[in-house]
Design a protein around this motif. Structure first.
Motif, PDB file in Angstrom:
ATOM      1  N   GLY A  55       0.809  -1.217   0.000  1.00 55.92           N
ATOM      2  CA  GLY A  55       0.000   0.000   0.000  1.00 55.92           C
ATOM      3  C   GLY A  55       0.834   1.254   0.000  1.00 55.92           C
ATOM      4  O   GLY A  55       0.430   2.292  -0.535  1.00 55.92           O
ATOM      5  N   GLU A  56       2.022   1.175   0.591  1.00 56.45           N
ATOM      6  CA  GLU A  56       2.917   2.331   0.680  1.00 56.45           C
ATOM      7  C   GLU A  56       3.308   2.848  -0.687  1.00 56.45           C
ATOM      8  O   GLU A  56       3.265   4.061  -0.940  1.00 56.45           O
ATOM      9  N   TYR A  57       3.697   1.963  -1.595  1.00 56.08           N
ATOM     10  CA  TYR A  57       4.250   2.425  -2.868  1.00 56.08           C
ATOM     11  C   TYR A  57       3.238   3.248  -3.661  1.00 56.08           C
ATOM     12  O   TYR A  57       3.542   4.364  -4.099  1.00 56.08           O
ATOM     13  N   GLY A  58       2.044   2.709  -3.862  1.00 56.66           N
ATOM     14  CA  GLY A  58       1.070   3.410  -4.695  1.00 56.66           C
ATOM     15  C   GLY A  58       0.687   4.759  -4.124  1.00 56.66           C
ATOM     16  O   GLY A  58       0.661   5.772  -4.830  1.00 56.66           O
ATOM     17  N   ALA A  59       0.389   4.796  -2.803  1.00 56.24           N
ATOM     18  CA  ALA A  59      -0.041   6.043  -2.187  1.00 56.24           C
ATOM     19  C   ALA A  59       1.103   7.053  -2.116  1.00 56.24           C
ATOM     20  O   ALA A  59       0.917   8.240  -2.400  1.00 56.24           O
ATOM     21  N   ALA A  60       2.303   6.589  -1.741  1.00 57.79           N
ATOM     22  CA  ALA A  60       3.436   7.513  -1.603  1.00 57.79           C
ATOM     23  C   ALA A  60       3.902   8.028  -2.961  1.00 57.79           C
ATOM     24  O   ALA A  60       4.230   9.208  -3.111  1.00 57.79           O
ATOM     25  N   ALA A  61       3.944   7.142  -3.967  1.00 56.59           N
ATOM     26  CA  ALA A  61       4.364   7.578  -5.300  1.00 56.59           C
ATOM     27  C   ALA A  61       3.374   8.592  -5.859  1.00 56.59           C
ATOM     28  O   ALA A  61       3.774   9.608  -6.454  1.00 56.59           O
ATOM     29  N   ALA A  62       2.067   8.336  -5.672  1.00 53.98           N
ATOM     30  CA  ALA A  62       1.054   9.280  -6.146  1.00 53.98           C
ATOM     31  C   ALA A  62       1.201  10.631  -5.446  1.00 53.98           C
ATOM     32  O   ALA A  62       1.130  11.690  -6.080  1.00 53.98           O
ATOM     33  N   MET A  63       1.417  10.598  -4.141  1.00 55.17           N
ATOM     34  CA  MET A  63       1.575  11.847  -3.391  1.00 55.17           C
ATOM     35  C   MET A  63       2.787  12.636  -3.901  1.00 55.17           C
ATOM     36  O   MET A  63       2.708  13.845  -4.152  1.00 55.17           O
TER      37      MET A  63
END
Length: 420
Positions: free
Chosen positions: A125-133
């Motif tokens: 979950g970290e990658y998608g949300a952090a990359a988008a942010m």
């Protein structure tokens, strides 16, 4: 740059650093964990079982990418990033406190397995949300450079994890580290959790997401699976190179060449710093020249430099040949990942970005990252020491095809549009 933007970028990057530090400690202490939670007498089987538990953290990654990615696209990047940090803390706590095989039999191994599953959910979950942010907050025209800083936080976490392993082994010695010392590194990871939660609670939400959320809600468009496949292909080389040449190398060198884990951990920490510097260069070049040149340049460094260097490692095993292999792969990997990251954001709209990026990345990691150490360890049992090089060659070819597909879909400039 506005102060709130700087704080958001800082909170996202530091939180990502802390999460990946906790996640990758398992790989650096895999030999000690194998001796703690599995029956004695067959160290190769114990290592294979430990690597299998390591890979179990990848089983939950597609699930975590889907559910947490949807949550991030519905409720916000900030809420999802706080959730992932809590999950990572819970998984790390289970591993740090798991009872040994001598005291509780297989109960400890089950605790480790559950902890890795929770860590896998958090990492996915970290990658998608952090990359988008990061992509949505970074200023236009510099998204390659700022996006590379997000990736750098991951590799700095790997370097610190390796240095932490060096510190524990140096201060306590191999016997004490294998008996109890490895748990101290996980306790340090737990101490970071409150600070990480505080950082992320103070972040601002992505303005692009807030604007998209205010627009009238339309029927949900189906996910662009062609774009997801491109991300999977791009991820194949990065994840295999990361896990084979960095995280798995200490255990591989110990089993194949009887090189001390302490020595290879030092080499790994240096290689991670090489990757971090190369990532920044790749991101900067993508802003100036477009992504194609640094991406294919990175592939060429791996194919023409990294793979032959693995042959040198097999012929003349030692610290010098290990660092040569890791360093050349690190330069190629950094250029490739740093240059491609900002272009990938053009593949998904804002309300599908966390889900699309998360699914593509984590499916690629689950397919290619989990298999990399398993295949290499199993092949080692049959005396096939060149298996990692063949695996890297296969994933390099897959990523080359995905790169052509990405550049065919995205503009030559790495300027990222934030589509609603």
């Amino acid at each position: 740059m506005h102060k709130s933007t700087r704080l958001t970028l800082l909170g996202t990057a530091l939180g990502n650093f802390f999460e990946w530090l906790d996640f990758t400690l398992y790989g650096f202490f895999s030999t000690a964990i194998a001796l703690t939670f599995f029956p004695p007498g067959n160290p190769q089987l114990a290592l294979l079982a430990t690597i299998g538990a390591f890979a179990s953290g990848f089983i939950t990654r597609p699930l975590g990418a889907y559910f947490i990615g949807r949550y991030a696209d519905a409720k916000g990047r900030k809420a999802a990033l706080i959730l992932t940090f809590m999950l990572m803390g819970g998984g790390t706590l289970l591993i740090a406190g798991a009872p040994s095989h001598a005291s509780a039999g297989l109960l400890g191994a089950l605790c480790v397995l559950l902890g890795r599953l929770l860590q896998g959910l958090a990492a996915s979950g970290e990658y998608g949300a952090a990359a988008a942010m990061f992509i949505e907050v970074a200023p236009p025209g510099r998204k390659g450079l700022y996006g590379s800083l997000f990736i750098v936080s991951t590799y700095l976490a790997l370097a610190c994890g390796a240095l932490l392993a060096v510190l524990v082994y140096s201060l306590l010695g191999a016997a004490a580290t294998e008996a109890y010392g490895w748990r101290l590194a996980f306790v340090i990871g737990l101490c970071i959790v409150p600070f990480g939660l505080w950082l992320r609670a103070g972040m601002a939400e992505s303005q692009a997401f807030s604007q998209a959320r205010r627009q009238p809600r339309q029927a949900a468009a189906p996910i662009d699976w062609q774009a997801v496949l491109v991300v999977i292909g791009l991820t194949s080389l990065g994840t295999s190179s990361l896990y084979l040449s960095m995280i798995f190398m200490p255990a591989f060198a110990k089993a194949a060449f009887d090189i001390a884990v302490l020595d290879t951990s030092i080499a790994t920490s240096l290689a991670c710093l090489i990757v971090a510097a190369s990532v920044v260069l790749g991101g900067h070049l993508s802003d100036r020249l477009g992504p194609a040149l640094p991406m294919f340049g990175g592939l060429a460094v791996i194919l023409l430099g990294g793979l032959p260097a693995f042959g040198v490692l097999l012929w003349h095993p030692g610290m010098g040949s290990i660092l040569l292999f890791q360093g050349l792969n690190g330069v190629g990997l950094g250029l490739f990942v740093g240059a491609s990251f900002s272009s990938v954001c053009n593949l998904f709209r804002t309300r599908q970005r966390a889900l699309g990026l998360g699914l593509g990345y984590n499916l690629g990691v689950a397919l290619f990252g989990a298999l990399a150490p398993l295949v290499s360890t199993a092949a080692l049992g049959y005396g096939i020491h060149y298996a990692p090089a063949l695996y890297l060659l296969l994933t390099a070819l897959i990523s080359a095809a995905a790169s052509r597909a990405l550049l065919g879909r995205a503009p030559s400039s790495s300027t990222c549009e934030t589509l609603p």
